[in-house]
Design an enzyme around this catalytic site. Structure first.
Site, short mmCIF file in Angstrom:
data_model
loop_
_atom_site.label_atom_id
_atom_site.label_comp_id
_atom_site.label_asym_id
_atom_site.label_seq_id
_atom_site.Cartn_x
_atom_site.Cartn_y
_atom_site.Cartn_z
N SER A 7 1.14 -1.12 -0.05
CA SER A 7 -0.25 0.04 0.01
C SER A 7 1.29 1.32 -0.24
CB SER A 7 -1.22 -0.17 1.47
OG SER A 7 -0.13 0.84 2.58
N LYS A 8 0.06 2.35 -1.07
CA LYS A 8 0.70 3.68 -0.46
C LYS A 8 1.48 3.96 0.52
CE LYS A 8 -0.36 7.65 -2.36
NZ LYS A 8 -2.02 8.94 -3.05
#
Ligand code: GLU
Length: 491
Positions: A251-252
């Site tokens: 995930s970012k």
């Protein structure tokens, strides 16, 4: 999902449906590529659909970043749509489902989780007060302007099991009783992801939905929507999650730039290498080959060869790129024709501040091709070709292993003499320098090391004679003279 699951003569239609709420995630890029491979392998149609109905979270910058990332990958699509331009269709479909009694108005003030894409179970399965509201009362409150969300009336107490056969994960089933009454329209009148996605999938005659495994549980809701629309459900295939080395979903927020496609582009991955790498995240050819051009992957690609296990992207804080991705990139670099590689290297050299004529870059390219793994590395591998003045180096480097400063000086001064007149091409330089070594009674090693360090500023450099030919007489002589003066600093 085998192509046999298509009826005879029917070509598949697939779609990639990103939500423009951030940059192009590597997982999304892989979903795009797998859809593309499936479409092209089966001579089908690739649809790009922007799922842009979440007006609060969409940004133009994200739309740009998605297109930029996709264009960089260099894979095409055949049709393009925006969900925000199809809202009438979504609302009409919602009305039709409502008219069939398969949905009800929920006047409870806006629920968190109305547009829940994650499939996580809400705190409630349905809102009894609203589900049982009489049609008259529902109509009256709606006519009075009271805002409402429209919810699917999921069958209750029927023992009904929702089923589908996933192209990757196999038979899937869930009791309808365990599916909550999910929203179709939000209280602001906007369609939810579930509704918009299924209405468009039906309208665009999507035959196969290939998407991330995180959408697997949403599929039960989608089956109900297709049923409500009176449309046949497409086939589904979910792709294994991409996870970080610690097993957490990429995930970012948690893993930063390593999750963004543009990070790979900016570091100097070739799109074909990056594509090759992404294909191996969850898919493998039966023959275990890894270095594969996308056209070959397209020929080999089947969904049966997609694995169910999460695919790990390896990276560390010091080393942001998976070693396999870097290795593949080096392989793809070496497979490129020189002029194409030169063109790919040029922006990286320009960014590093080197002003170089295309012919010079073309001449340097074959000399550094074996020495770089990422395009970005060209700047440090080739700096001495472009810099007017060499970066500082330790004069001790000029001294051959079994020699002293005096020997280095002798080599350099002799070289200076013979290089003043020889022709500066590979063959003449080689002959001249070998002859010089013989004259001085030296082997190649002690002869060439001082010269290599003098002209390149380091021992580890591309083949000497080709390098000198590209640098030219003037630069070589100047650098050799400078090296001689550097030797003076060695006591
Ligand atoms: N817009 C959704 C997403 O980006 C699409 C999911 C789907 O393919 O149905 O996750």
């Amino acid at each position: 999902m085998p192509a046999e699951s298509l009826s005879h003569g029917e070509k598949p239609r697939v779609r990639f449906a990103p939500s423009p709420t951030g940059f192009l995630h590597v997982g999304s890029a892989r979903t795009f590529i797998f859809n593309w491979l499936f479409a092209r392998h089966n001579h089908g149609t690739m649809v790009l659909r922007l799922d842009d109905t979440d007006v609060e979270r969409n940004t133009d910058a994200s739309v740009q970043s998605i297109f930029e990332g996709l264009r960089w990958l260099g894979l095409d699509w055949d049709e393009e749509y925006k969900q925000s331009e199809r809202l009438d269709l979504h609302r009409k479909a919602a009305e039709a489902i409502f008219a069939k009694g398969l949905a009800y108005r929920d006047f409870t003030p806006a629920h968190a989780g109305d547009d829940n894409q994650s499939g996580s179970q809400g705190a409630w399965l349905f809102n009894p007060g609203m589900r049982e509201l009489s049609r008259e009362e529902s109509d009256r409150r709606a006519a009075a302007g009271e805002p409402f969300a429209l919810r699917y009336r999921v069958p209750r107490g029927t023992d009904r099991t929702l089923r589908f056969k996933d192209g990757v994960y196999g038979e899937q089933s869930k009791l309808a009783d365990e599916v909550e009454d999910f929203a179709l329209l939000r209280s602001d009148g906007m369609p939810t992801y579930h509704l918009a996605s299924c209405v468009d999938d039906a309208d665009l005659r999507i035959s196969h939905i290939i998407r991330g495994q995180d959408h697997l549980t949403n599929t039960f809701k989608h089956l109900l929507i297709f049923e409500g629309l009176g449309a046949p459900a497409p086939q589904f295939a979910h792709l294994p999650l991409l996870v970080a080395p610690d097993g957490t979903k990429l995930s970012k927020r948690k893993h930063g730039p390593v999750v963004s496609v543009t990070t790979y582009r900016d570091a100097g991955f070739l799109p074909q290498a990056f594509t090759n790498f992404l294909c191996l995240l969850g898919w493998s050819p039966k023959n275990d080959r890894e270095f594969l051009p996308v056209d070959e992957i397209k020929d080999l690609f089947t969904l049966e060869n997609v694995n169910r296990a999460n695919a790990v992207v390896n990276f560390t804080e010091e080393d942001p790129f998976d070693a396999k991705a870097v290795w593949l990139n080096a392989e793809h670099l070496r497979a490129l024709p020189i002029d194409e590689l030169s063109a790919r290297l040029t922006p990286f050299l320009v960014e590093a501040g080197f002003q170089a004529a295309p012919e010079k870059i073309a001449a340097v390219t074959p000399l550094i091709r074996e020495r770089i793994r990422l395009l970005r590395e060209a700047a440090s591998a080739a700096d001495f070709f472009f810099l007017e003045k060499l970066p500082e180096y330790d004069p001790k480097e000029l001294v051959p292993q079994k020699g002293d400063a005096a020997l280095a000086r002798r080599v350099l001064q002799h070289a200076e003499q013979v290089l003043a007149t020889t022709t500066f091409d590979h063959a003449s330089l080689e002959a001249t320098m070998r002859e010089a070594a013989a004259t001085l009674g030296l082997k190649a090693g002690p002869m060439f090391q001082p010269i290599r360090v003098a002209v390149c500023g380091r021992k580890n450099a591309p083949p000497l004679f080709e390098t000198m030919a590209v640098l030219g007489r003037e630069v070589c002589l100047e650098r050799i003279q400078e090296a001689v003066s550097k030797l003076d600093t060695l006591a």
